[in-house]
Design a protein around this motif. Structure first.
Motif, short mmCIF file in Angstrom:
data_model
loop_
_atom_site.label_atom_id
_atom_site.label_comp_id
_atom_site.label_asym_id
_atom_site.label_seq_id
_atom_site.Cartn_x
_atom_site.Cartn_y
_atom_site.Cartn_z
N VAL A 96 0.84 -1.21 0.00
CA VAL A 96 0.00 0.00 0.00
C VAL A 96 0.87 1.26 0.00
N ALA A 97 1.95 1.25 0.77
CA ALA A 97 2.83 2.41 0.82
C ALA A 97 3.45 2.67 -0.55
N ALA A 98 3.91 1.61 -1.22
CA ALA A 98 4.52 1.79 -2.54
C ALA A 98 3.48 2.24 -3.56
N LEU A 99 2.27 1.71 -3.45
CA LEU A 99 1.20 2.10 -4.36
C LEU A 99 0.89 3.59 -4.22
N ILE A 100 0.75 4.04 -2.97
CA ILE A 100 0.42 5.44 -2.73
C ILE A 100 1.58 6.35 -3.13
N LEU A 101 2.81 5.96 -2.77
CA LEU A 101 3.95 6.82 -3.10
C LEU A 101 4.18 6.89 -4.61
N SER A 102 3.97 5.77 -5.30
CA SER A 102 4.15 5.83 -6.76
C SER A 102 3.09 6.72 -7.40
N GLN A 103 1.87 6.67 -6.85
CA GLN A 103 0.83 7.59 -7.33
C GLN A 103 1.24 9.05 -7.08
N THR B 65 4.62 -2.70 -10.72
CA THR B 65 5.86 -3.38 -10.32
C THR B 65 6.42 -2.79 -9.02
N MET B 66 6.23 -1.47 -8.83
CA MET B 66 6.62 -0.87 -7.55
C MET B 66 5.79 -1.46 -6.41
N THR B 67 4.52 -1.66 -6.66
CA THR B 67 3.63 -2.20 -5.63
C THR B 67 4.04 -3.63 -5.26
N LEU B 68 4.34 -4.43 -6.29
CA LEU B 68 4.79 -5.79 -6.03
C LEU B 68 6.09 -5.77 -5.23
N ALA C 52 4.52 -3.65 12.97
CA ALA C 52 4.77 -4.36 11.72
C ALA C 52 4.33 -3.51 10.54
N LEU C 53 3.22 -2.82 10.69
CA LEU C 53 2.75 -1.94 9.62
C LEU C 53 3.80 -0.87 9.32
N LEU C 54 4.33 -0.25 10.36
CA LEU C 54 5.33 0.80 10.14
C LEU C 54 6.59 0.24 9.49
N THR C 55 7.05 -0.88 10.01
CA THR C 55 8.26 -1.49 9.47
C THR C 55 8.09 -1.81 7.99
N GLY D 2 9.69 -0.09 4.41
CA GLY D 2 10.30 -0.93 3.38
C GLY D 2 9.75 -0.62 2.01
N GLY D 3 8.42 -0.48 1.91
CA GLY D 3 7.81 -0.17 0.62
C GLY D 3 8.27 1.18 0.09
N LEU D 4 8.38 2.16 0.99
CA LEU D 4 8.84 3.48 0.55
C LEU D 4 10.29 3.44 0.07
N ILE D 5 11.10 2.66 0.76
CA ILE D 5 12.52 2.54 0.36
C ILE D 5 12.63 2.09 -1.08
N VAL D 6 11.81 1.13 -1.46
CA VAL D 6 11.87 0.63 -2.84
C VAL D 6 11.57 1.73 -3.85
N VAL D 7 10.49 2.45 -3.59
CA VAL D 7 10.10 3.49 -4.56
C VAL D 7 11.18 4.55 -4.70
N VAL D 8 11.86 4.83 -3.61
CA VAL D 8 12.89 5.88 -3.62
C VAL D 8 14.20 5.38 -4.21
N THR D 9 14.55 4.13 -3.94
CA THR D 9 15.90 3.68 -4.31
C THR D 9 16.01 3.06 -5.70
N VAL D 10 14.88 2.64 -6.27
CA VAL D 10 14.97 2.09 -7.62
C VAL D 10 15.52 3.13 -8.59
N PRO D 11 15.00 4.35 -8.63
CA PRO D 11 15.60 5.35 -9.52
C PRO D 11 17.02 5.74 -9.11
#
Lengths: 437, 437, 437
Positions: B287-294, B303-306, B328-331, B335-344
């Motif tokens: 959900v975090a990656a979905l929202i941040l990518s939006q 793919t960011m969401t996955l 656990a939700l925060l942790t 993690g999801g946010l890290i992916v969206v930020v670090t892939v680029p």
């Protein structure tokens, strides 16, 4: 034994140390039923989790290739949101006693103490039941299933975010309230309604929410034209078949886990019956749909067969324990027939249900719930449950859909729908290397 | 009880036979914890095995169609080699006491006596633990996971055999050595480092090995052009989504099984918490990656969401037991946010990671391992573990990659890469009936 | 203990109440072995069920895209029919004592009392065994597996309904009869034949039925031309790989569940050995086939590698318990080599086996069954079992195929075969959006 009796006087004192052992046994109660039932929830839970993948594959296979990425996004998104909403609101709403009051509820969120503390001792546990954590995990998966049902019906034309907002309301509020009427010890359970694993509480409820959405959203462009239904074949039947097998597998957890106990001979034996009956109903639903589609259309129909298996599963879900294997066969076969008969019926009503979720989950769910009365005799209570949950879920869902439609809009633009949601809404094709026909 | 007390004198002799029963009980200790824990390893093990299929599907879905057969070959090949190498060398290296010395080690191979003899009796078993066979089965799957991480990053340009030789070294030597520092009772565990199920030992380690390979192998032809990153979209997002769901499912075994015990109320309750937390972290990551990518790109990114879900799973892996569901939700969300930020970010560094394995497994793995200190307070030990395992795995991997590059070469020819590895290296297309775009 | 001995005289009367507890223990026998073994059947059963999905994906991936819908239809249809026929006839035929006589068999169908009554009490259960329902569920899946083997060989040219009628005979009569010779306590088991989980009873039997069908049905049009074998590559190797991983996963249930007991330290430890050996054999089969295909053809072959893994699994199935891990490696590796060697051999004989099921299930099944004699020493009994089951299954299958050919015909028209069964027989493409090459 015989030997011991003759030796009894002699061994009296020698045997005394074993009294100590017996006393130890008294101090250590039998923890195994607790472990077995918790294990049932964990295994059942991961199997029902797997159903989320099944819905995703089934739906991705049954939409056209231009909408596959969107359908996948909806499915993973809805599961994530269901998991969060059911924790945030749903579980407490559904089982007020278990969630809120058991153990120091803190603030608006489940605190650490809402699940068991790390290092729980036998003395602290309710030894005739299971861990709250496993129960939460298991119940959460049912809530998510309800949402998965909706996504298929509304595919290929609904916007992502309004859909996910609906999912948040459905999984946080609507499902927990109606399910609490029965599984939370509410008025329906007291009225004698019986729905073992959720033909009505989960499947028909999801179907009602989907139906409300389908009516308000309208059919896909070009689906109903000049009084005719235009076929829009799914893009990947291998995926759809995989999804069906995944759902079938997950259903063993769905129905078997709903025994809610595995720590006695009777319980594990009942779980076994449930597994066997669930499998039989699915098999019978598939075969019945295969044969009927051959008889009606002169050609066997794979998607009907897949939906027949699923309808068999939905049908047996309200009572997977009481029937004999022959009873399960009949229940499932009728479910399969219902699908073949009602899919064209929906088309005549110009209700566009992309994957057939309404026949499978709503119509077969009603049938399965009614069929319970063959075993309980209480037809009135079954009708009461079907109608009350139907009205509640349909009406509240319709209100939410109307609000979403009036505020942010729920449908993509005509151009986006024709071009496909993948490129227009997401900019990402599911199968970019393959030329479209 | 009350009745018995009053009858006590009279039943004294009559009751004596039951003393015999009590003595039987003494002879038959409680074998159930042993069975439960063994069962945990078996269930956990087959779930983690299933992750091998998840990686295969995720990676096959994220490479271009011209490289799919090769990616599948690498994935099934690496699992086969990991299974053999971990048996031949790895397990003994990682748990010297368990593997080598327990029971008559014979020659260079695990002899039959290294697992338990057929027909093991309760008297021969360590009843507070589990069977060595189940433990070996479970641990093997973690070793194979480490290798699966590497194959995704290096896809679409690395040769098959050098890759498989690297896998042999990784699974036979590198992983067992670094994992033994912690799980083999080595110096890191004595230093207070904490990594419950392997955010660092498995995931970051795989990520370091992948990073070393990516730097030495270089990016795909045309990936970075005129300071720009050229998108090379995956060929089958349905497969990639399926792979993610498979991994999510398998992770219940990965984290839950790492409790390493299920025979007490406390242990099975902890396993339940781990299941619930693992699921929550994955949901929050998605959900975090979905929202941040939006928010960042104005379009939700599947793919960011996955990868967000997977990063949530990696993040919670270092400590899935202690956190509340909110923790656990925060942790997982971080993690999801890290992916969206670090892939680029990786793209800017011209590091070509085809499936995003480095953000998911390395960066989120570091985050998850650090986050343990919120519960233990021992930040120093966490940093020590991250750094020491990072340096060891990266340096040794780099050396092996350099040797392979210098001797047999690790990269396919330019022509082969452009034409696709499937036809040029294997002569077999994954989707021969579909025209390529 | 020491303390208690010195206090013994004093505690004699005080301790008496605990005698009552000991008596309670006598009244409540240990139900856990029953629960554990039932659970083994349930877990094993759902894993073997999952193999039905594995066969469907493997076969759908290895046929050409124009026949995928048909292959999927056959696979879901055959499972449904197997489930019904094994209940209607098969289980009773295979285990006459368990099915027919145990508990009030009523009429031609399993009555409710053929499974356990709902609410079975410990006093009614055979506590050293498991529930009949779980046993039925587990055994049913083996029967269905036999049928799944046949569908792959005969793909792309056989008509749906004659195939399904054959499946009905195979699962209702042929398999139950030959399996009863060994597992129903029949003459083969008394002759000393040993086939732990069914290398011969399930896999070779399915292979013989497939071989009979392939001979009578003939090869696909154009497969053998001017003395040459024309490659007809599978349409979706990602699906085929997924199917292989699914089968590999399911095989843990197939072999592990065949221990038929999990309630003692010895049994669960044996199940663990079986899991570890099964995995090793699959890994060795895959690696052996990968290496041999590289050596023979200078190019690694993915489908050979997949079939090598499956052949390794089939090979270890006859004896997954006795071998050391090294023994399992050898057994599986030989299985993998057999596949690479015999696939072209079948081509030379102009036997058209679309997915390689005969090499994998029949040839590796024979090898695995023979290899048992390395442990039992009884070569004669192994040969007797292989030959008797081979002759019976092949001859009866051939008779059934001949009857079907003579009456309704078993092969689609030439035109239908060339155009593909999907459009000509079903009017439904599996991948309608993708242009065919």
């Amino acid at each position: 034994m015989k030997l011991l009796k003759t030796l009894a006087p002699a061994v009296a004192l020698i045997a005394l140390p074993s009294l100590g052992l017996a006393q130890d046994a008294e101090a250590a109660p039998d923890v195994n039923p607790y472990i077995f039932t918790t294990l049932l929830f964990l295994i059942g839970g991961f199997l029902v989790f797997w159903m989320a993948a099944g819905f995703a594959m089934l739906e991705a296979g049954l939409v056209r290739s231009k909408n596959v990425t969107m359908q996948l996004t909806k499915n993973i998104g809805l599961f994530g949101i269901a998991a969060i909403m059911y924790w945030l609101i749903g579980f407490n709403l559904m089982y007020p006693g278990d969630g809120w009051m058991i153990s120091g509820y803190v603030g608006p969120f489940f605190s650490i103490t809402s699940l068991e503390p790390v290092g729980l001792a036998a003395a602290d546990a309710s030894l005739d039941y299971a861990s709250v954590g496993s129960d939460f995990f298991f119940q959460l998966m049912f809530c998510a299933t309800t949402a998965s049902i909706v996504s298929g019906t509304l595919a290929e034309r609904i916007k992502l975010w309004p859909f996910l907002i609906f999912v948040a309301v459905l999984t946080g509020v609507i499902y927990p309230i109606e399910a609490s009427w029965q599984w939370g010890g509410g008025w329906l359970s007291e009225a004698g309604f019986s729905d073992f694993a959720g033909s009505t509480l989960v499947h028909a409820a999801g179907g009602w929410a989907a139906l409300a959405g389908a009516l308000i959203l309208g059919p896909r462009i070009g689906k109903f034209k000049d009084g005719r239904t235009v076929p829009m074949p799914g893009s990947n039947l291998a995926l759809a078949t995989l999804g069906t097998f995944i759902l079938w597998l997950g259903w063993f957890g769905f129905n078997g886990g709903s025994q809610l106990a595995m720590g006695t001979v009777g319980d594990v034996t009942d779980v076994s019956r449930i597994f066997a009956n669930t499998n039989m109903a699915a098999a019978a639903g598939a075969v019945a749909a295969l044969i009927l589609s051959q008889a009606l259309y002169k050609k066997p129909d794979l998607t009907m067969t897949l939906n027949g298996a699923l309808a068999g599963l939905v049908s047996i879900t309200a009572e997977p324990l009481a029937p004999s294997l022959f009873g399960a066969l009949l229940t499932g076969a009728v479910g399969g027939l219902i699908v073949v008969v009602t899919v064209p019926m929906l088309d005549k009503l110009k209700i566009d249900d992309v994957v057939g979720a309404i026949p499978v989950h709503l119509f077969a769910g009603i049938w399965g719930t009614l069929a319970v009365a063959f075993y309980t005799g209480n037809w009135g209570a079954q009708v009461l449950g079907i109608v009350s949950i139907g009205i509640f879920t349909f009406v509240v869902s319709a209100i939410v859909w109307f609000i979403l439609k009036a505020t942010m809009g729920i449908r993509v633009s005509e151009e986006a729908e024709i071009n496909g949601l993948d490129m227009s809404e997401l900019g990402m094709e599911a199968y970019p290397d393959f030329t479209k026909g």
